[in-house]
Design a protein around this motif. Structure first.
Motif: not given
Length: 160
Positions: A2-11, A93-94, A112-115, A157-159
């Protein structure tokens, strides 16, 4: 994954010739643009909620935009056998206030947060995190790789 994405961010999404990569969006894909027929074949599946990429060469490094009815996602498609994912599910993402420290260095803190991921810059100068310049702190999309000044610091999911 799962990728939690902020819409303004490029990934970044990494592809491999060894397997197909599916990206599933929260809603129907209305349109998309990026890459060429020499880079990859794209299949629309899952009632047009999923795009499946079949890479054709190892030199893929393209920007890609996917348009949904009420949203759009900007991301980079790159080739990497080591970093590639087979299945990615995109969710919103939130920002959050309850997070836990997952890595601290002399240069940064990563929480890290949940989303989402919360990045704190400990340097006195601006840094580049993925495609964004960060002066002090920033909430980031969780799931996709995170690069600090071009160096991978978070993956699957890991640093690191």
């Amino acid at each position: 994954m799962i990728y939690y994405i902020f819409k303004e961010q490029i990934f970044t999404i990494f592809l491999s010739i060894a397997h197909l990569s599916a990206v599933t969006f929260p809603d129907k894909v209305h349109d998309y643009v990026g890459g060429t027929k020499e880079d990859f074949q794209i299949y629309e599946l899952n009632k047009k909620k999923s795009l499946v990429y079949e890479p054709k060469n190892k030199s893929i490094d393209r920007n890609f935009i996917v348009f949904l009815q009420d949203a759009k996602y900007h991301y980079n498609l790159k080739y990497s056998d080591e970093l590639s994912n087979k299945d990615i599910v995109i969710k919103a993402a939130k920002k959050c206030s309850l997070f836990s420290l997952i890595k601290e260095t002399a240069s940064y803190k990563l929480f890290e947060c949940h989303k989402s991921i919360f990045f704190v810059n400990k340097r006195k100068s601006k840094v580049k995190v993925n495609e964004e310049v960060v002066e002090e702190k920033k909430f980031l999309s969780k799931g996709p790789p995170i690069f600090l000044n071009g160096e991978l610091i978070y993956y699957r999911g890991r640093a690191i």
